[in-house]
Design a protein around this motif. Structure first.
Motif, PDB file in Angstrom:
ATOM      1  N   LYS A 148      -5.962  10.741   4.246  1.00  0.00           N
ATOM      2  CA  LYS A 148      -4.908  11.552   4.853  1.00  0.00           C
ATOM      3  C   LYS A 148      -5.359  13.009   4.979  1.00  0.00           C
ATOM      4  O   LYS A 148      -5.103  13.665   6.002  1.00  0.00           O
ATOM      5  N   ILE A 191      -4.997   5.645  -5.771  1.00  0.00           N
ATOM      6  CA  ILE A 191      -4.633   5.981  -4.390  1.00  0.00           C
ATOM      7  C   ILE A 191      -5.454   7.170  -3.875  1.00  0.00           C
ATOM      8  O   ILE A 191      -5.135   7.741  -2.830  1.00  0.00           O
ATOM      9  N   PRO A 213       0.830  -1.203   0.000  1.00  0.00           N
ATOM     10  CA  PRO A 213       0.000   0.000   0.000  1.00  0.00           C
ATOM     11  C   PRO A 213       0.868   1.259   0.000  1.00  0.00           C
ATOM     12  O   PRO A 213       1.938   1.288   0.610  1.00  0.00           O
ATOM     13  N   GLU A 224      -8.348   7.161  -2.503  1.00  0.00           N
ATOM     14  CA  GLU A 224      -8.941   6.868  -1.198  1.00  0.00           C
ATOM     15  C   GLU A 224      -7.936   7.127  -0.075  1.00  0.00           C
ATOM     16  O   GLU A 224      -8.275   7.715   0.959  1.00  0.00           O
ATOM     17  N   ALA A 225      -6.686   6.713  -0.296  1.00  0.00           N
ATOM     18  CA  ALA A 225      -5.649   6.942   0.716  1.00  0.00           C
ATOM     19  C   ALA A 225      -5.369   8.432   0.885  1.00  0.00           C
ATOM     20  O   ALA A 225      -5.180   8.917   2.016  1.00  0.00           O
ATOM     21  N   ASN A 226      -5.352   9.164  -0.228  1.00  0.00           N
ATOM     22  CA  ASN A 226      -5.117  10.604  -0.135  1.00  0.00           C
ATOM     23  C   ASN A 226      -6.257  11.309   0.575  1.00  0.00           C
ATOM     24  O   ASN A 226      -6.029  12.197   1.416  1.00  0.00           O
TER      25      ASN A 226
END
Length: 284
Positions: free
Chosen positions: A57, A50, A9, A52-54
């Motif tokens: 964050k 990515i 990830p 969703e990850a951003n």
């Protein structure tokens, strides 16, 4: 055959610049973030896979989803997350040429290697576009979006936070690397240098510069990149003026002295030399 290893990830890191500003780094172009009571303002969205990850964050830092998203240019490592950001309610803003490019199929050439990029879905297109410049007033900051003509592409935007004295330069700033200048998308070496000169003139010794790629930079880093571009352009121009073909120019390796300091990314010395030669010779 051995089973494919799972892709680890992506890790999104953040650097607090003060004044509500943060720089996020993951995979793709650096993200700029301004937080505050008026809503969350984001610059660039990296890749779609990515997003969703951003967004997680950004929510961790800001406590909410983006209200505004500015694209510094059209490339997928800066606009790939647009659709996901728009789904959370972000209003996407960009230069009019960004909308023109993400809404149509594009052919991108890197040293003669063509990459076909299909049009993005309509849900990823900028909803607000501008021509020369646009100003937003948010979270105590006067945010100036400045079009840098025909530099990295034909749709580059520099984002200037006046009160914080900070820039996000998109890919008109590659920190410590040979820059990629996308001639196939309307970029040019002359325009790139002019854009760096414009940014340098707007900056002072205290200005924080978020580059499109690489670490947080300063006005002196802008100057170093512009100086290197002027010098390498002159070296390749001399080969063009001497009637050398691209192959002969590559064999001569006129930029070999710059490799140790500048060939630190995907732009190797042969690729960068080819890009300069293509621009200066008018070759396609």
């Amino acid at each position: 055959a051995a089973p494919a290893l799972p892709t680890p990830p992506v890790v999104i890191t953040s650097e607090d610049l003060g004044d509500g500003l943060h720089m996020l780094q993951g995979r793709g172009g650096n993200i700029g973030l301004l937080t505050g009571p008026d809503g969350t303002f984001v610059i660039d969205s990296q890749y779609g896979d990515i997003a969703e990850a951003n967004l997680a964050k950004i929510n961790e830092i800001a406590g909410d989803a983006p209200r505004f998203l500015v694209n510094t240019h059209w490339h997928g490592d800066h606009t790939g997350g647009n659709a996901a950001f728009e789904e959370t309610g972000a209003l996407v803003v960009a230069h009019e040429n960004v909308r023109a490019r993400v809404s149509t199929d594009q052919s991108l050439s890197i040293a003669g290697n063509l990459r076909e990029t299909p049009a993005s879905p309509a849900g990823a297109w900028p909803l607000v576009t501008f021509d020369d410049d646009l100003t937003l007033h948010l979270n105590g900051q006067t945010i100036r979006l400045v079009h840098l003509a025909d530099a990295h592409t034909d749709g580059d935007t520099m984002v200037y936070f006046e009160e914080a004295n900070a820039f996000h330069m998109g890919d008109v700033m590659f920190a410590g690397n040979f820059p990629f200048i996308d001639i196939s998308s309307g970029g040019s070496v002359a325009g790139y240098i002019a854009a760096l000169d414009k940014a340098y003139a707007m900056a002072d010794a205290e200005t924080r510069v978020i580059p499109g790629h690489g670490s947080l930079s300063t006005r002196e880093d802008i100057k170093a990149l512009a100086d290197m571009l002027r010098e390498t352009r002159a070296l390749v121009q001399a080969e063009v003026d001497a009637g050398k073909t691209l192959e002969e120019t590559l064999d001569a390796a006129p930029l070999s002295a710059y490799v140790d300091d500048w060939a630190n990314g995907f732009m190797t010395e042969p690729i960068f030399t080819t890009m300069l030669y293509t621009d200066l010779s008018g070759a396609s």
